[in-house]
Design an enzyme around this catalytic site. Structure first.
Site, PDB file in Angstrom:
ATOM      1  CG  ASP A   1      -5.777  -6.116  17.950  1.00 29.25           C
ATOM      2  OD1 ASP A   1      -6.288  -7.246  18.142  1.00 29.25           O
ATOM      3  OD2 ASP A   1      -6.162  -5.348  17.044  1.00 29.25           O
TER       4      ASP A   1
ATOM      5  CG  ASN B   1       3.385 -11.006   4.407  1.00 28.91           C
ATOM      6  OD1 ASN B   1       3.097 -10.333   5.384  1.00 28.91           O
ATOM      7  ND2 ASN B   1       2.482 -11.559   3.615  1.00 28.91           N
TER       8      ASN B   1
ATOM      9  CG  ASP C   1      -5.385   0.164   5.886  1.00 30.34           C
ATOM     10  OD1 ASP C   1      -4.986   0.229   7.063  1.00 30.34           O
ATOM     11  OD2 ASP C   1      -6.201  -0.700   5.502  1.00 30.34           O
TER      12      ASP C   1
ATOM     13  NE  ARG D   1      -4.019  -1.739   2.459  1.00 24.41           N
ATOM     14  CZ  ARG D   1      -4.097  -2.633   3.437  1.00 24.41           C
ATOM     15  NH1 ARG D   1      -3.167  -2.650   4.384  1.00 24.41           N
ATOM     16  NH2 ARG D   1      -5.093  -3.490   3.486  1.00 24.41           N
TER      17      ARG D   1
END
Length: 672
Positions: free
Chosen positions: A402, A263, A292, A205
């Protein structure tokens, strides 16, 4: 012993939107009246009814008033036209008093407002947890020049909820609200603000990520709070190749660094940032941020300030607004429901709240303080001392990293606060297809890993039973690839914690290899790539496939569908789909009635040709039942094994071993 000296520190200031973005104006200044008569729409325990009522109320509250772009005079100043009243009781400009009261050392605040214009009235309000508002104080300008007013306000009555805010009424001429600040007397040792590293994980991105960096760089007031801005580059289309990157480099200078690695997913990227932050040891905090997002830079300053003044080391998160409909709040806080062990908003809150249609002062539920279990890493500030004590991210690739970290930190005595007034704009989760696509493996595996680590119920509460039921729902929906990926996820959970680090670099290849052989995983972007719809028999009694069956009908169907799935499919369905089903309509009870169907994906970009297969159904159902019985039987052993290994799995030393191929490299990826 002499009393501790104190100093005054700014907590929050009045801001206007960057670039005069009127899609978000309702988050900064409010032209509407408060409408607390609509309170009846905000009570009741039925979530579906609440959502319908919420939508109905939204339709009835707009007055049509709007602001002209010329009214915004600067980032911190707004002009109120003659005779009009504007409220700063908004998401970004009201003061969330209850959060400061509950979690910080601050017990009183001072509001300082500077007005320019004759005959203007300044009104100060507060609300309580029930949402009722009261006027606290007021003042009027006496001349046409600038005048500054101060109000000393206690935080004592805000234990359960409530906000402070101010309204401005213009008199016979325009009035400019030049500035407004909320400040407090704080201990001398809290006078200096901390600094944060910013850890941004990115993959393919480049423009989105580079534009975010430019945002951070252009906010000069943010720079003193930044230690290092780290971009963990994990893609092939690199951020450094974006046309915006040179601007970001110029604005951020030596603060910016790009670290390339394989990755390893979001958790591997954020763990790299956390590791670098801990090793450098210069920043007070490490801020996790998605690549993003569109950022409100002031929110970072507020998060750092709140964390600086917290009673104990505290994780401070921001909210997520919908990047496609920018006045819509995705969720006001997230918990892990302990019996189901699943993410959700607290029951007394609303998801998807549109501030442009219903302002803060009118929505009583927004005035209760919402306590959370975790905050998404789209924007989440973690004290470095917390990372040093509880460890880094779990190596989960994506999903649950998270939330697991929030639960782990809480177990060590470090709370998480989702702070109103700190936020980013992000793609909402509702526009993703991750419960069915390759990410379903990660949802299943990582949820069970987190539950084994943190669930307080035997066998994770209802997790095993719910997982089995979901598998059957996917089976009758002809989603065989999803079932197989979820099976493998459970097998990997049963194999123990060692596979988490070992598999991390190959996660995508591994999961895609599982789903590749299945028909329902073969996506096409062109509808004409599939045969036309043909059906041997028309729908019974002409029923519309979009009709939602009653609860009783669903229960009957759930009992009968496994038997139907064993029947031979209609012959024509082997070549032609029997229906086209929109993603929003692709519920199990609808798909189960077909022998084949074209089903579109949630993101709207592609579709798949589902076909019922009795032999595959029998094989996968048998596997489902056996695996869940095994998981239930071995839960106590697995929980003990995972909990014993947690410290090692999340330690900087273990992460250094996983990241070893990429540590010590320069931004181009070559060795130093």
């Amino acid at each position: 012993m002499s009393p501790q000296t104190s100093t005054r520190r700014m907590l929050q200031r009045q801001i206007m939107p960057l670039d005069r973005d009127f899609d978000v104006m309702a988050l900064y200044v409010d032209t509407e009246e408060a409408r607390l008569d609509a309170d009846k729409y905000e009570v009741g325990g039925n979530r579906a009814a609440k959502d319908l009522n919420n939508a109905a109320v939204r339709q009835s509250t707009s007055t049509g008033k709007s602001l002209h772009p010329d009214q915004i005079e600067s980032r911190t100043a707004l002009r109120v036209p003659q005779g009009e009243k504007l409220s700063f009781g908004t998401y970004f400009n009201a003061f969330p008093a209850s959060y400061w009261r509950r979690w910080t050392v601050v017990d009183a605040v001072r509001l300082t407002v500077t007005l320019r214009g004759e005959g203007a009235t300044l009104l100060v309000y507060k609300s309580m947890a029930r949402g009722h508002s009261q006027r606290v104080d007021s003042a009027e300008t006496s001349g046409s020049g600038s005048e500054t007013f101060t109000f000393d306000l206690t935080l004592k009555p805000f234990i359960d909820g409530g906000w402070y805010w101010y309204d401005v009424v213009a008199g016979d001429g325009d009035v400019v609200v030049e500035s407004a600040e909320w400040s407090a007397e704080v201990p001398e040792d809290r006078a200096q603000h901390g600094t944060t590293d910013v850890a941004i994980t990115t993959m393919n991105r480049p423009d989105f990520c580079a534009e975010l960096l430019v945002q951070l760089g252009e906010a000069e007031e943010l720079h003193p709070y930044l230690d290092t801005v780290m971009v963990m580059e994990q893609g092939t289309d690199k951020v450094t190749g974006s046309d915006h990157f040179a601007t970001a480099e110029k604005l951020l200078g030596s603060t910016l660094t790009v670290l390339e690695q394989g990755n390893l997913g979001g958790s591997g990227g954020y763990a790299r940032g956390q590791l670098e932050s801990v090793k450098r040891g210069s920043a007070t905090y490490s801020l996790m941020m998605d690549d993003d997002v569109v950022c409100e830079p002031e929110g970072i300053i507020r998060a750092v300030t709140f964390a600086d003044l917290a009673k104990r080391p505290t994780i401070v998160g921001g909210h997520m607004f919908n990047i496609f409909s920018r006045s819509r709040l995705h969720s006001f806080g997230e918990i892990v429901q302990p019996w189901k062990f699943w993410w959700e908003s607290p029951k007394d809150t609303f998801p998807d709240w549109d501030f442009a249609a219903r302002n803060l002062r009118s929505a009583r539920w927004l005035h209760k303080r919402v306590d959370v279990d975790f905050n998404g890493w789209f924007m989440c500030l973690i004290p470095r001392v917390v990372l040093e004590e509880v460890g880094l991210s779990l190596p989960l690739f994506l999903k649950w990293d998270d939330s697991e970290f929030g639960l782990r930190a809480r177990a060590h005595g470090f709370p998480t606060v989702t702070l109103p007034g700190a936020a980013v704009w992000h793609v909402p989760w509702t526009d993703k297809n991750d419960a069915v696509d390759w990410q379903s493996y990660l949802h299943q595996r990582n949820r069970f890993v987190a539950a084994l680590l943190h669930s307080t119920y035997p066998n994770g509460g209802r997790m095993v039973r719910e997982s089995r039921n979901h598998q059957i729902a996917h089976l009758v929906s002809m989603q065989y690839s999803t079932v197989e990926m979820r099976h493998q996820a459970l097998l990997d959970v049963l194999s123990g914690p060692d596979h988490l680090h070992q598999r991390l670099p190959e996660t995508l290849t591994y999961v895609n290899g599982i789903r590749k052989p299945f028909q329902d995983a073969k996506l096409e972007v062109d509808r004409d790539a599939f045969p036309p719809v043909r059906r041997e028999k028309p729908p019974r009694k002409g029923r519309d496939s979009a009709e939602v069956p009653s609860r009783v009908s669903q229960l009957v169907s759930a009992g009968l569908q496994p038997l139907r799935q064993l029947k031979k499919p209609r012959e024509l369905s082997r070549e032609f789909p029997e229906a086209e089903v929109r993603a929003m309509d692709a519920k199990w009870y609808r798909l189960a009635s077909y022998d084949s169907a074209i089903v579109s994906m949630n993101d709207g970009t592609s579709a798949a040709f589902y076909q019922r297969d009795p032999e595959k159904f029998r094989e996968l159902l048998t596997k489902t039942l056996k695996l869940h019985e095994q998981l239930k039987k071995e839960w106590p052993r697995l929980a003990q094994e995972y909990r014993a290994a947690l410290g090692d799995i999340t330690s900087p030393e273990t992460w250094e071993q996983t990241l070893a191929p990429w540590l010590g490299q320069d931004p181009s990826g070559s060795d130093d």
